[in-house]
Design a protein around this motif. Structure first.
Motif, PDB file in Angstrom:
ATOM      1  N   GLY A 110      19.135  18.573  35.517  1.00 16.62           N
ATOM      2  CA  GLY A 110      18.705  17.972  34.361  1.00 16.62           C
ATOM      3  C   GLY A 110      17.901  16.576  33.856  1.00 16.62           C
ATOM      4  O   GLY A 110      17.368  15.861  33.373  1.00 16.62           O
ATOM      5  N   LEU A 111      19.438  15.536  34.894  1.00 17.97           N
ATOM      6  CA  LEU A 111      18.759  14.179  33.919  1.00 17.97           C
ATOM      7  C   LEU A 111      17.827  13.693  35.283  1.00 17.97           C
ATOM      8  O   LEU A 111      16.737  12.837  34.554  1.00 17.97           O
ATOM      9  CB  LEU A 111      20.856  13.336  34.973  1.00 17.97           C
ATOM     10  N   THR A 112      17.236  14.491  36.155  1.00 16.14           N
ATOM     11  CA  THR A 112      16.079  13.940  37.147  1.00 16.14           C
ATOM     12  C   THR A 112      14.711  14.723  36.329  1.00 16.14           C
ATOM     13  O   THR A 112      14.765  13.436  36.508  1.00 16.14           O
ATOM     14  CB  THR A 112      15.582  15.065  38.530  1.00 16.14           C
ATOM     15  N   MET A 113      15.246  15.981  35.380  1.00 22.20           N
ATOM     16  CA  MET A 113      13.672  15.971  34.813  1.00 22.20           C
ATOM     17  C   MET A 113      13.663  14.855  32.939  1.00 22.20           C
ATOM     18  O   MET A 113      12.781  14.716  32.321  1.00 22.20           O
ATOM     19  CB  MET A 113      13.593  17.805  34.219  1.00 22.20           C
ATOM     20  N   GLY A 170       9.399  17.001  40.249  1.00 21.64           N
ATOM     21  CA  GLY A 170       9.668  17.710  38.910  1.00 21.64           C
ATOM     22  C   GLY A 170      10.240  19.058  38.802  1.00 21.64           C
ATOM     23  O   GLY A 170      10.999  19.576  38.180  1.00 21.64           O
ATOM     24  N   THR A 171       9.372  19.634  39.933  1.00 21.98           N
ATOM     25  CA  THR A 171       9.429  21.221  40.264  1.00 21.98           C
ATOM     26  C   THR A 171      10.008  21.610  40.595  1.00 21.98           C
ATOM     27  O   THR A 171      10.807  22.972  40.767  1.00 21.98           O
ATOM     28  CB  THR A 171       7.962  21.383  40.999  1.00 21.98           C
ATOM     29  N   SER A 172      10.867  20.400  41.414  1.00 20.87           N
ATOM     30  CA  SER A 172      11.878  21.052  42.309  1.00 20.87           C
ATOM     31  C   SER A 172      13.261  20.965  41.604  1.00 20.87           C
ATOM     32  O   SER A 172      14.056  22.508  41.375  1.00 20.87           O
ATOM     33  CB  SER A 172      12.026  20.607  43.950  1.00 20.87           C
ATOM     34  N   ALA A 173      12.822  20.024  40.069  1.00 19.52           N
ATOM     35  CA  ALA A 173      14.364  20.007  39.677  1.00 19.52           C
ATOM     36  C   ALA A 173      14.679  21.036  38.572  1.00 19.52           C
ATOM     37  O   ALA A 173      15.368  21.640  38.739  1.00 19.52           O
ATOM     38  CB  ALA A 173      14.309  18.677  38.432  1.00 19.52           C
ATOM     39  N   LEU A 182      16.733  26.341  37.086  1.00 21.37           N
ATOM     40  CA  LEU A 182      16.444  27.929  37.371  1.00 21.37           C
ATOM     41  C   LEU A 182      17.260  29.133  37.825  1.00 21.37           C
ATOM     42  O   LEU A 182      17.812  30.054  37.503  1.00 21.37           O
ATOM     43  CB  LEU A 182      15.151  28.907  37.290  1.00 21.37           C
ATOM     44  N   VAL A 183      17.514  28.485  39.257  1.00 24.92           N
ATOM     45  CA  VAL A 183      18.096  29.190  40.377  1.00 24.92           C
ATOM     46  C   VAL A 183      19.702  28.961  39.677  1.00 24.92           C
ATOM     47  O   VAL A 183      20.237  30.067  40.076  1.00 24.92           O
ATOM     48  CB  VAL A 183      18.326  28.578  41.443  1.00 24.92           C
TER      49      VAL A 183
END
Length: 280
Positions: free
Chosen positions: A113-116, A136-139, A144-145
Protein backbone atom coordinates in the motif's frame (compact mmCIF):
# COMPACT_ATOMS: atom_id res chain seq x y z
CA UNK A 1 -22.81 19.66 -11.95
CA UNK A 2 -24.38 18.16 -8.84
CA UNK A 3 -26.23 15.34 -10.59
CA UNK A 4 -22.99 14.12 -12.20
CA UNK A 5 -21.31 14.25 -8.79
CA UNK A 6 -24.09 12.10 -7.30
CA UNK A 7 -23.90 9.58 -10.15
CA UNK A 8 -20.14 9.28 -9.58
CA UNK A 9 -19.91 9.34 -5.78
CA UNK A 10 -23.27 8.27 -4.32
CA UNK A 11 -22.77 4.47 -4.82
CA UNK A 12 -19.37 4.59 -3.10
CA UNK A 13 -20.75 6.81 -0.33
CA UNK A 14 -23.54 4.28 0.30
CA UNK A 15 -21.19 1.28 0.37
CA UNK A 16 -18.76 3.10 2.66
CA UNK A 17 -21.55 4.14 5.02
CA UNK A 18 -22.79 0.54 5.29
CA UNK A 19 -19.30 -0.76 6.13
CA UNK A 20 -18.77 1.98 8.72
CA UNK A 21 -22.14 1.35 10.40
CA UNK A 22 -21.40 -2.39 10.54
CA UNK A 23 -18.07 -1.62 12.21
CA UNK A 24 -19.97 0.39 14.81
CA UNK A 25 -22.58 -2.37 15.31
CA UNK A 26 -19.99 -5.07 15.98
CA UNK A 27 -17.73 -2.90 18.13
CA UNK A 28 -20.63 -1.80 20.36
CA UNK A 29 -21.75 -5.41 20.86
CA UNK A 30 -18.52 -6.41 22.68
CA UNK A 31 -15.81 -3.72 22.62
CA UNK A 32 -13.23 -5.71 24.62
CA UNK A 33 -13.29 -8.76 22.32
CA UNK A 34 -10.36 -8.99 19.87
CA UNK A 35 -12.55 -10.53 17.15
CA UNK A 36 -14.97 -7.58 17.30
CA UNK A 37 -12.14 -5.05 17.23
CA UNK A 38 -10.44 -6.62 14.21
CA UNK A 39 -13.77 -6.76 12.34
CA UNK A 40 -14.40 -3.10 13.19
CA UNK A 41 -10.93 -2.10 11.95
CA UNK A 42 -11.33 -4.06 8.71
CA UNK A 43 -14.80 -2.62 8.06
CA UNK A 44 -13.72 0.95 8.91
CA UNK A 45 -10.70 0.67 6.59
CA UNK A 46 -12.96 -0.58 3.81
CA UNK A 47 -15.32 2.33 4.42
CA UNK A 48 -12.44 4.80 4.14
CA UNK A 49 -11.20 2.99 1.03
CA UNK A 50 -14.58 3.35 -0.68
CA UNK A 51 -15.05 6.98 0.36
CA UNK A 52 -11.61 7.86 -1.03
CA UNK A 53 -11.95 5.78 -4.20
CA UNK A 54 -12.72 8.89 -6.24
CA UNK A 55 -11.10 11.62 -4.20
CA UNK A 56 -11.59 14.32 -6.82
CA UNK A 57 -13.68 14.84 -9.94
CA UNK A 58 -10.57 16.40 -11.47
CA UNK A 59 -7.80 13.80 -11.32
CA UNK A 60 -4.89 16.21 -11.41
CA UNK A 61 -1.71 16.49 -9.33
CA UNK A 62 -2.79 19.13 -6.84
CA UNK A 63 -1.87 18.48 -3.20
CA UNK A 64 -5.22 17.42 -1.72
CA UNK A 65 -6.25 14.91 -4.44
CA UNK A 66 -2.75 13.41 -4.31
CA UNK A 67 -2.88 13.09 -0.50
CA UNK A 68 -6.35 11.50 -0.55
CA UNK A 69 -5.28 9.07 -3.27
CA UNK A 70 -2.21 8.12 -1.18
CA UNK A 71 -4.46 7.43 1.83
CA UNK A 72 -6.80 5.40 -0.39
CA UNK A 73 -3.95 3.18 -1.61
CA UNK A 74 -2.47 2.77 1.88
CA UNK A 75 -5.85 1.59 3.21
CA UNK A 76 -6.15 -0.79 0.25
CA UNK A 77 -2.87 -2.44 1.21
CA UNK A 78 -3.85 -3.06 4.84
CA UNK A 79 -7.41 -4.35 4.24
CA UNK A 80 -6.20 -7.75 3.03
CA UNK A 81 -4.02 -8.20 6.12
CA UNK A 82 -6.90 -7.39 8.47
CA UNK A 83 -9.02 -9.91 6.56
CA UNK A 84 -6.40 -12.63 7.15
CA UNK A 85 -6.20 -11.63 10.84
CA UNK A 86 -9.99 -11.82 11.15
CA UNK A 87 -10.14 -15.17 9.30
CA UNK A 88 -7.69 -16.70 11.79
CA UNK A 89 -9.86 -15.51 14.70
CA UNK A 90 -13.29 -16.43 13.30
CA UNK A 91 -15.27 -18.32 14.43
CA UNK A 92 -12.63 -19.46 16.96
CA UNK A 93 -8.87 -18.72 17.07
CA UNK A 94 -6.90 -21.00 14.78
CA UNK A 95 -4.75 -23.69 16.40
CA UNK A 96 -1.84 -23.35 16.39
CA UNK A 97 -2.07 -19.56 16.65
CA UNK A 98 -0.30 -18.31 13.50
CA UNK A 99 1.16 -15.03 14.76
CA UNK A 100 3.98 -15.16 12.22
CA UNK A 101 1.53 -15.27 9.31
CA UNK A 102 -0.35 -12.27 10.69
CA UNK A 103 2.83 -10.23 11.13
CA UNK A 104 3.92 -11.17 7.60
CA UNK A 105 0.52 -10.23 6.16
CA UNK A 106 0.50 -6.80 7.83
CA UNK A 107 4.10 -6.12 6.82
CA UNK A 108 3.54 -7.16 3.20
CA UNK A 109 0.19 -5.37 2.94
CA UNK A 110 1.49 -2.12 4.40
CA UNK A 111 4.55 -2.30 2.14
CA UNK A 112 2.39 -2.78 -0.99
CA UNK A 113 0.00 0.00 0.00
CA UNK A 114 2.72 2.48 0.92
CA UNK A 115 4.66 1.67 -2.27
CA UNK A 116 1.62 2.45 -4.43
CA UNK A 117 0.91 5.58 -2.36
CA UNK A 118 4.48 6.90 -2.68
CA UNK A 119 4.40 6.33 -6.44
CA UNK A 120 1.42 8.68 -6.73
CA UNK A 121 3.44 11.56 -5.25
CA UNK A 122 4.93 13.46 -8.23
CA UNK A 123 8.36 14.02 -6.63
CA UNK A 124 8.84 10.28 -6.05
CA UNK A 125 7.20 9.07 -9.25
CA UNK A 126 9.72 11.01 -11.34
CA UNK A 127 12.61 9.44 -9.44
CA UNK A 128 11.21 5.96 -10.00
CA UNK A 129 10.27 6.59 -13.63
CA UNK A 130 12.58 3.94 -15.22
CA UNK A 131 10.94 1.13 -13.20
CA UNK A 132 7.64 2.87 -12.39
CA UNK A 133 5.40 0.32 -14.13
CA UNK A 134 7.22 -2.74 -12.77
CA UNK A 135 7.21 -1.55 -9.15
CA UNK A 136 3.58 -0.39 -9.28
CA UNK A 137 2.37 -3.62 -10.91
CA UNK A 138 4.25 -5.79 -8.40
CA UNK A 139 2.78 -3.87 -5.45
CA UNK A 140 -0.72 -4.07 -6.94
CA UNK A 141 -0.53 -7.82 -7.53
CA UNK A 142 0.96 -8.34 -4.09
CA UNK A 143 -1.97 -6.50 -2.53
CA UNK A 144 -4.46 -8.62 -4.50
CA UNK A 145 -2.73 -11.86 -3.48
CA UNK A 146 -3.01 -10.90 0.21
CA UNK A 147 -6.68 -10.03 -0.27
CA UNK A 148 -7.43 -13.32 -2.08
CA UNK A 149 -5.54 -15.27 0.59
CA UNK A 150 -7.76 -13.68 3.24
CA UNK A 151 -10.92 -14.65 1.32
CA UNK A 152 -9.66 -18.23 0.84
CA UNK A 153 -8.70 -18.65 4.52
CA UNK A 154 -12.04 -17.25 5.69
CA UNK A 155 -14.00 -19.39 3.22
CA UNK A 156 -12.04 -22.52 4.21
CA UNK A 157 -12.55 -22.03 7.93
CA UNK A 158 -16.27 -21.36 7.45
CA UNK A 159 -16.63 -24.40 5.17
CA UNK A 160 -15.11 -26.59 7.91
CA UNK A 161 -17.96 -25.57 10.21
CA UNK A 162 -20.47 -26.95 7.76
CA UNK A 163 -18.72 -30.08 6.50
CA UNK A 164 -17.05 -31.32 9.71
CA UNK A 165 -19.34 -33.53 11.77
CA UNK A 166 -17.63 -32.74 15.10
CA UNK A 167 -19.08 -29.23 15.15
CA UNK A 168 -22.38 -28.48 16.85
CA UNK A 169 -25.60 -27.62 15.04
CA UNK A 170 -25.18 -23.99 16.11
CA UNK A 171 -21.70 -23.81 14.59
CA UNK A 172 -22.90 -25.40 11.35
CA UNK A 173 -25.73 -22.85 11.22
CA UNK A 174 -23.15 -20.08 11.55
CA UNK A 175 -21.15 -21.64 8.71
CA UNK A 176 -24.21 -21.84 6.48
CA UNK A 177 -25.12 -18.17 7.06
CA UNK A 178 -21.59 -17.02 6.16
CA UNK A 179 -21.39 -19.31 3.12
CA UNK A 180 -24.65 -17.82 1.83
CA UNK A 181 -23.09 -14.35 2.17
CA UNK A 182 -19.96 -15.45 0.31
CA UNK A 183 -21.99 -17.05 -2.49
CA UNK A 184 -24.07 -13.88 -2.85
CA UNK A 185 -20.90 -11.78 -3.17
CA UNK A 186 -19.11 -14.10 -5.63
CA UNK A 187 -19.79 -11.92 -8.74
CA UNK A 188 -18.19 -8.90 -7.09
CA UNK A 189 -15.33 -10.93 -5.59
CA UNK A 190 -14.50 -12.25 -9.06
CA UNK A 191 -14.35 -8.76 -10.53
CA UNK A 192 -12.01 -7.62 -7.74
CA UNK A 193 -9.76 -10.64 -8.25
CA UNK A 194 -9.96 -10.55 -12.05
CA UNK A 195 -6.37 -9.46 -12.70
CA UNK A 196 -4.86 -12.51 -10.97
CA UNK A 197 -7.38 -15.16 -12.10
CA UNK A 198 -6.34 -16.80 -15.39
CA UNK A 199 -8.77 -16.00 -18.17
CA UNK A 200 -10.55 -13.18 -16.35
CA UNK A 201 -8.41 -10.41 -17.82
CA UNK A 202 -7.45 -7.08 -16.29
CA UNK A 203 -10.29 -4.93 -17.59
CA UNK A 204 -12.68 -5.71 -14.75
CA UNK A 205 -15.06 -3.18 -13.23
CA UNK A 206 -17.92 -3.00 -10.75
CA UNK A 207 -20.42 -3.61 -13.52
CA UNK A 208 -21.77 -6.68 -15.32
CA UNK A 209 -23.30 -5.60 -18.64
CA UNK A 210 -24.19 -2.30 -16.96
CA UNK A 211 -25.52 -3.76 -13.68
CA UNK A 212 -23.76 -2.34 -10.61
CA UNK A 213 -22.49 -5.25 -8.48
CA UNK A 214 -21.02 -3.24 -5.59
CA UNK A 215 -23.96 -3.82 -3.27
CA UNK A 216 -23.58 -7.61 -3.51
CA UNK A 217 -20.26 -7.26 -1.68
CA UNK A 218 -22.16 -6.02 1.39
CA UNK A 219 -23.60 -9.53 1.85
CA UNK A 220 -20.31 -10.66 3.43
CA UNK A 221 -19.93 -8.01 6.17
CA UNK A 222 -23.68 -8.12 6.82
CA UNK A 223 -23.72 -11.86 7.51
CA UNK A 224 -20.47 -11.65 9.49
CA UNK A 225 -21.80 -8.80 11.63
CA UNK A 226 -25.06 -10.67 12.28
CA UNK A 227 -23.24 -13.86 13.28
CA UNK A 228 -20.73 -12.06 15.53
CA UNK A 229 -23.44 -10.11 17.34
CA UNK A 230 -25.98 -12.94 17.56
CA UNK A 231 -23.85 -16.06 18.02
CA UNK A 232 -20.49 -14.77 19.32
CA UNK A 233 -21.52 -11.84 21.53
CA UNK A 234 -24.90 -13.46 22.36
CA UNK A 235 -26.84 -10.23 21.86
CA UNK A 236 -29.85 -9.26 19.79
CA UNK A 237 -28.98 -7.43 16.56
CA UNK A 238 -29.30 -3.67 17.01
CA UNK A 239 -31.48 -1.32 15.00
CA UNK A 240 -28.34 -0.09 13.24
CA UNK A 241 -28.00 -3.51 11.62
CA UNK A 242 -31.58 -3.27 10.36
CA UNK A 243 -30.75 0.22 9.01
CA UNK A 244 -27.77 -1.17 7.08
CA UNK A 245 -29.96 -3.91 5.57
CA UNK A 246 -32.48 -1.27 4.54
CA UNK A 247 -29.83 0.98 2.96
CA UNK A 248 -28.10 -1.88 1.11
CA UNK A 249 -31.39 -3.37 -0.12
CA UNK A 250 -32.73 -0.05 -1.37
CA UNK A 251 -29.44 0.70 -3.15
CA UNK A 252 -29.49 -2.74 -4.82
CA UNK A 253 -33.09 -2.27 -5.93
CA UNK A 254 -32.27 1.21 -7.25
CA UNK A 255 -29.27 -0.21 -9.15
CA UNK A 256 -31.39 -2.96 -10.72
CA UNK A 257 -34.10 -0.46 -11.64
CA UNK A 258 -31.52 1.87 -13.19
CA UNK A 259 -30.07 -1.06 -15.15
CA UNK A 260 -33.53 -1.99 -16.48
CA UNK A 261 -34.09 1.67 -17.37
CA UNK A 262 -30.81 1.72 -19.32
CA UNK A 263 -31.77 -1.45 -21.22
CA UNK A 264 -35.05 0.19 -22.26
CA UNK A 265 -33.28 3.22 -23.77
CA UNK A 266 -32.55 3.06 -27.48
CA UNK A 267 -29.70 5.57 -27.58
CA UNK A 268 -28.15 5.60 -24.13
CA UNK A 269 -25.61 6.76 -22.97
CA UNK A 270 -25.10 8.69 -26.21
CA UNK A 271 -28.40 10.52 -25.53
CA UNK A 272 -26.91 12.09 -22.39
CA UNK A 273 -29.92 11.14 -20.24
CA UNK A 274 -29.26 10.72 -16.50
CA UNK A 275 -29.88 7.27 -14.95
CA UNK A 276 -32.53 7.44 -12.22
CA UNK A 277 -30.32 5.88 -9.50
CA UNK A 278 -29.84 9.03 -7.34
CA UNK A 279 -33.60 9.69 -7.33
CA UNK A 280 -34.52 6.06 -6.65
Amino acid sequence: DFIYFLELKLPEMIVGLCFWLLALVVLKAQPAELLNRIFAIAAALTAAHRWLALSSIWMDERFMPTLLTALFLTAAGIIGATLIHFALLFPTPAKPWLRGLIVLAYTAGATCGLTMAVMRIPAFSHLLEPSYTTIGTSAYYGMLVIYILGVVVLSGRVALLWFTSQHSRRERRVGLIILLGLVTAIPMLLTLAGPIIPGMGEGQSHFWYGLDLRYLLLAIPLTLAFVIVRYQSMKSPSRLLVLVIAIASSALLAAISSWLWALSQENWPASGAHPPFPYL
